[in-house]
Design a protein around this motif. Structure first.
Motif, PDB file in Angstrom:
ATOM      1  N   GLY A 152       0.158  -4.467   2.196  1.00 39.10           N
ATOM      2  CA  GLY A 152      -1.018  -4.395   1.352  1.00 39.10           C
ATOM      3  C   GLY A 152      -1.989  -5.519   1.652  1.00 39.10           C
ATOM      4  O   GLY A 152      -2.212  -5.880   2.809  1.00 39.10           O
ATOM      5  N   ARG A 153      -2.521  -6.130   0.601  1.00 42.43           N
ATOM      6  CA  ARG A 153      -3.530  -7.173   0.773  1.00 42.43           C
ATOM      7  C   ARG A 153      -2.921  -8.568   0.826  1.00 42.43           C
ATOM      8  O   ARG A 153      -3.628  -9.542   1.089  1.00 42.43           O
ATOM      9  N   SER A 154      -1.612  -8.667   0.573  1.00 42.79           N
ATOM     10  CA  SER A 154      -0.931  -9.956   0.632  1.00 42.79           C
ATOM     11  C   SER A 154       0.135  -9.905   1.720  1.00 42.79           C
ATOM     12  O   SER A 154       0.759  -8.858   1.941  1.00 42.79           O
ATOM     13  N   TYR A 176      -2.711   0.705  -4.127  1.00 46.92           N
ATOM     14  CA  TYR A 176      -1.939  -0.522  -3.994  1.00 46.92           C
ATOM     15  C   TYR A 176      -1.060  -0.711  -5.217  1.00 46.92           C
ATOM     16  O   TYR A 176      -1.480  -0.484  -6.357  1.00 46.92           O
ATOM     17  N   GLN A 212       0.840  -1.197   0.000  1.00 50.69           N
ATOM     18  CA  GLN A 212       0.000   0.000   0.000  1.00 50.69           C
ATOM     19  C   GLN A 212       0.875   1.247   0.000  1.00 50.69           C
ATOM     20  O   GLN A 212       1.911   1.293   0.676  1.00 50.69           O
ATOM     21  N   SER A 271      -2.132   4.199   8.012  1.00 54.22           N
ATOM     22  CA  SER A 271      -1.843   2.996   7.226  1.00 54.22           C
ATOM     23  C   SER A 271      -0.556   2.320   7.645  1.00 54.22           C
ATOM     24  O   SER A 271      -0.297   1.175   7.301  1.00 54.22           O
TER      25      SER A 271
END
Length: 306
Positions: free
Chosen positions: A124-126, A100, A90, A298
């Motif tokens: 991020g998402r992983s 992202y 991110q 974040s």
């Protein structure tokens, strides 16, 4: 700098597609490093031969651990290009918004006159990621230029065949990254057995690739983790995906015409530029650390441009 010639006849254990013509591989290396972080190019070794490409790290692991371990540090005189071959991260920057960066996206930073960074990207998402960070030596007229940061998600980038055009122009496709002219940097995935010719622009006599995943067959055979350097001409680079396919970054460029002037975190085209850049970095340091904690929700800390 002299690079030992590595001929295909003495090194090639994979005879597939020997008939493909193209630039010869003259050097290959796995770099040096620890665990999943490997230095493939340094300004003081291969960077002198491959300039404007003066630094390349291959890195992988858990992004949250990278973010916790990394610290703010300075640069000047260079552009940095960060891409991800697996996973995503991110970005959260007051001047660039949020988003992202995964496969096909890029973070570009022109350090120019001086900058502090190191925590602008967060998980991020992983959980796990792999990527490459590249440094480009800036030309003399940009070595002390205004600092610039750009972040592009994959959807904002364009492809030329199997390649995302990260920097430069290739096959009619131009990257939105505001990098100096005369440099191409591509992120490529080939399917098993897929043949692809990269035809560099005229004058791009510097050429190399670094493999992130899979293997390459044919004369330019390679396995995961290898860096290949091609002969110094602007002929075709002929590549073929191995049995498990291949994901790699590839760079070509007009040679950088200046000697490299090296600081600890800086690379400049002139000695005077290096002195000025390091002076600017020290002034920025005093201002930065007077601001205290700048971390955002974040988990990122924006680049400090002064």
């Amino acid at each position: 700098m002299s690079i030992p010639n590595v001929t295909q006849s003495s090194q090639n254990t994979n005879p597939v597609s020997q008939s493909f013509a193209g630039r010869a591989v003259i050097h290959r290396t796995r770099g040096r490093g620890h665990g999943e972080v490997v230095r493939l190019i340094s300004p003081s070794d291969l960077g002198e031969h491959l300039k404007p490409f003066v630094f390349l790290d291959s890195f992988g692991g858990v992004m949250s651990e990278f973010a916790a371990a990394g610290g703010m540090h300075p640069h000047s005189g260079i552009g940095t290009v960060t891409v991800f071959t697996r996973g995503d991260v991110q970005f959260d920057d007051p001047e660039a918004g949020q988003g992202y960066i995964g496969y096909g996206g890029v973070e570009w930073m022109r350090a120019g006159s001086g900058v502090w960074h190191g925590k602008e990207l967060s998980s991020g998402r992983s959980e796990r990621i792999h990527g490459f960070q590249l440094w480009l030596a800036l030309p003399a007229d940009l070595e002390l230029s205004e600092v610039q940061s750009q972040y592009f998600e994959a959807a904002e980038m364009r492809q030329a065949g199997p390649a995302y055009v990260i920097v430069g122009t290739y096959d009619g496709v131009t990257s939105p990254v505001n990098a100096p002219p005369g440099v191409n940097y591509l992120l490529v995935t080939l399917a098993p057995g897929q043949h692809w010719n990269y035809e560099p622009p005229v004058g791009h006599t510097v050429g190399w690739l670094a493999l992130s995943k899979g293997s390459l067959s044919g004369p330019a055979y390679a396995s995961n983790g290898e860096l290949l350097i091609f002969s110094e001409d602007d002929g075709v680079i002929s590549l073929e995906g191995g049995p498990d396919g291949a994901t790699f970054v590839l760079g070509s460029a007009i040679p950088h015409p200046h000697d490299l002037h090296l600081g600890y975190y800086s690379v400049h085209a002139t000695a005077e530029g290096l002195v000025k850049g390091e002076q600017n970095i020290q002034k920025l340091r005093e201002k930065l650390f007077s601001l205290g904690d700048r971390q955002r929700k974040s988990g990122s800390t924006p680049i400090y441009r002064g």
